[in-house]
Design a protein around this motif. Sequence first.
Motif, mmCIF file in Angstrom:
data_model
loop_
_atom_site.group_PDB
_atom_site.id
_atom_site.type_symbol
_atom_site.label_atom_id
_atom_site.label_comp_id
_atom_site.label_asym_id
_atom_site.label_seq_id
_atom_site.Cartn_x
_atom_site.Cartn_y
_atom_site.Cartn_z
ATOM 1 N N THR A 82 -10.186 -0.115 15.148
ATOM 2 C CA THR A 82 -8.839 0.458 14.867
ATOM 3 C C THR A 82 -8.622 1.954 15.808
ATOM 4 O O THR A 82 -9.789 2.493 15.964
ATOM 5 C CB THR A 82 -8.482 0.768 13.607
ATOM 6 N N TYR B 84 0.824 -1.242 -0.005
ATOM 7 C CA TYR B 84 0.122 0.071 0.075
ATOM 8 C C TYR B 84 0.748 1.327 0.097
ATOM 9 O O TYR B 84 0.214 2.324 -0.127
ATOM 10 C CB TYR B 84 -1.050 0.104 1.272
ATOM 11 N N TYR C 146 3.590 -1.308 4.132
ATOM 12 C CA TYR C 146 3.678 0.090 3.471
ATOM 13 C C TYR C 146 5.153 0.383 3.678
ATOM 14 O O TYR C 146 5.798 0.646 4.649
ATOM 15 C CB TYR C 146 2.714 0.916 4.645
ATOM 16 N N ILE D 169 -4.238 -0.217 6.900
ATOM 17 C CA ILE D 169 -4.937 -0.532 8.390
ATOM 18 C C ILE D 169 -6.258 -1.284 8.165
ATOM 19 O O ILE D 169 -6.554 -2.279 9.365
ATOM 20 C CB ILE D 169 -5.133 0.906 9.193
ATOM 21 N N GLU D 170 -7.131 -0.892 7.457
ATOM 22 C CA GLU D 170 -8.283 -1.677 7.282
ATOM 23 C C GLU D 170 -8.032 -3.086 7.112
ATOM 24 O O GLU D 170 -8.748 -4.120 7.441
ATOM 25 C CB GLU D 170 -9.188 -1.366 5.993
ATOM 26 N N SER E 52 -3.560 4.086 0.152
ATOM 27 C CA SER E 52 -3.020 4.694 1.416
ATOM 28 C C SER E 52 -2.789 3.828 2.505
ATOM 29 O O SER E 52 -3.063 2.667 2.395
ATOM 30 C CB SER E 52 -4.261 5.807 1.600
ATOM 31 N N ALA E 53 -2.452 4.479 3.651
ATOM 32 C CA ALA E 53 -2.301 3.803 5.087
ATOM 33 C C ALA E 53 -3.287 3.510 5.396
ATOM 34 O O ALA E 53 -3.588 2.159 6.054
ATOM 35 C CB ALA E 53 -1.286 4.858 5.958
ATOM 36 N N GLN E 54 -4.540 4.093 5.186
ATOM 37 C CA GLN E 54 -5.825 3.793 5.685
ATOM 38 C C GLN E 54 -6.320 2.479 5.149
ATOM 39 O O GLN E 54 -6.783 1.548 6.158
ATOM 40 C CB GLN E 54 -7.016 4.865 5.708
ATOM 41 N N MET E 55 -6.085 2.101 3.841
ATOM 42 C CA MET E 55 -6.299 0.989 3.564
ATOM 43 C C MET E 55 -5.646 -0.245 4.073
ATOM 44 O O MET E 55 -5.879 -1.290 4.249
ATOM 45 C CB MET E 55 -6.106 1.029 1.950
ATOM 46 N N PHE F 292 -1.124 3.022 14.625
ATOM 47 C CA PHE F 292 -2.311 2.901 15.124
ATOM 48 C C PHE F 292 -2.281 1.555 15.570
ATOM 49 O O PHE F 292 -1.521 0.656 15.775
ATOM 50 C CB PHE F 292 -3.418 2.600 13.780
ATOM 51 N N ARG G 151 -7.175 -4.714 9.972
ATOM 52 C CA ARG G 151 -8.291 -5.103 11.058
ATOM 53 C C ARG G 151 -9.074 -6.110 10.377
ATOM 54 O O ARG G 151 -9.545 -6.921 11.408
ATOM 55 C CB ARG G 151 -9.159 -3.903 10.978
#
Length: 453
Positions: free
Chosen positions: A427, A252, A365, A264-265, A259-262, A416, A268
């Motif tokens: 998260t 990612y 990442y 983390i998801e 992105s970093a949000q993807m 996170f 999760r």
Amino acid sequence: MGRGCNTIQSPPVALGASRRSDGYALKTAGNTPGDPPDAPQGEGKSQGKPDGRRKSAEGVVVEGNEPGGGDAPCKRRDRKTHRDKGPNGGRCRMAPQSAGTSKRKGSMKTMQMQMDLGGAASSRTDRSRDEFIAARLAESPTGEERLMEAICERENMLNALKRVESNKGAPGVDGMKTGQLRRYLRRHWDKIKSALLNGTHQPLPVRRKEIKKEDGGVRLLGIPTVLDRLIQQAVAQVLTLLWDHTFSEYSYGFRPGRSAQMAIETARKYVEDGYTYVVDIDLSKFFDRVNHDRLMSRLATRIQDKRVLKLIRAYLNSGVLVGDVIEQAKEGTPQGGPLSPLLANIVLDELDKELERRGLRFVRYADDVAIYVRTPKAAERVKRSVSRFITGRLKLVVNEEKSAVNRPWHSKYLGFRITRFMGKTRTGIHEKSLWRFRKRVREITARERGRSL
């Protein structure tokens, strides 16, 4: 042409032949399924009155009043009152639907199913489309290598210039600022382009910049000149088209549309599925220890233009200006240039493919790798085997002190942590990240820190 297309004058053909491969249907002259088999064209219908023919949503001419386009069964007892006076004898215009009409309905349903599945079909062709674009970039129809020409193309260079100007940044060893780059290019672009196409461009050394880490270490940055940042950005934009579609789905960092949000998801979801042990792999000074020969051999698998390979090698060997002395770099990619993140992904893509081959669940990442497993024994085994692969195959160094097996709610990944409570997986911001944020706010809003109004 839209779906509700107009009548097209064409030679008489059968209705089945008028359906195009792209899903559109054309109304053609000739016998329709409602006409008798031996009726001439245009005959077999009442003259001067509407014959009940209409167009369906697909653009196919159908008869009757039912939504499906078929003829309704005859509900009138006196069949003599509604016979057609055609040359081939009378027939009921509301007779049961013919075989041709039912066949047309079946084909329409099949077409609708294909349209509904269009998203899945297009997703399957994304990879082949990207490979076709990459092949067209790398080689011209005449067989000549033209990747450098694609890099120097006007639109690509303008996009790179806008990106460098928007990022701003500090000047390099020559002292030129981003605001001065556009004027410099107006005077010297012809000479720069000629050097790139001839393979004689020589980049300047990068300027050393040290940034202190919170753990007491130092991160070394190499700041290229604004001209070299422009050329690196142009090269990265073209090479992304060549390489990005070959990267792992679980990578990612520094990729378009990710992105970093993807990341983390994705992590999760792993925890939610029961993979509640995480293996954190920390690569020690990754950007400073990339092996040049291994990197260039990886690049040569997809880049045939020798001028591009020579230019990338020149950037790797450009050296670092420390004080008044230029230090030659034998390994590593200067962290601070636009090209470094792409080169890092190319190096670590080999690790991604190995983890996929083993069937492991992971996210990456940039150089931050996290692997999720179910049991602590599996976590320790994966940590040892992956560390051996990184040091033996990739010639990199694993930081054993920071690499550990932990629970997701105790581990920090990209600032996170992932928690499970009352059957729900969530998260949240890690406590270390919160502490760093509060410390920074106190520094900015300190009373003794004066500011000019």
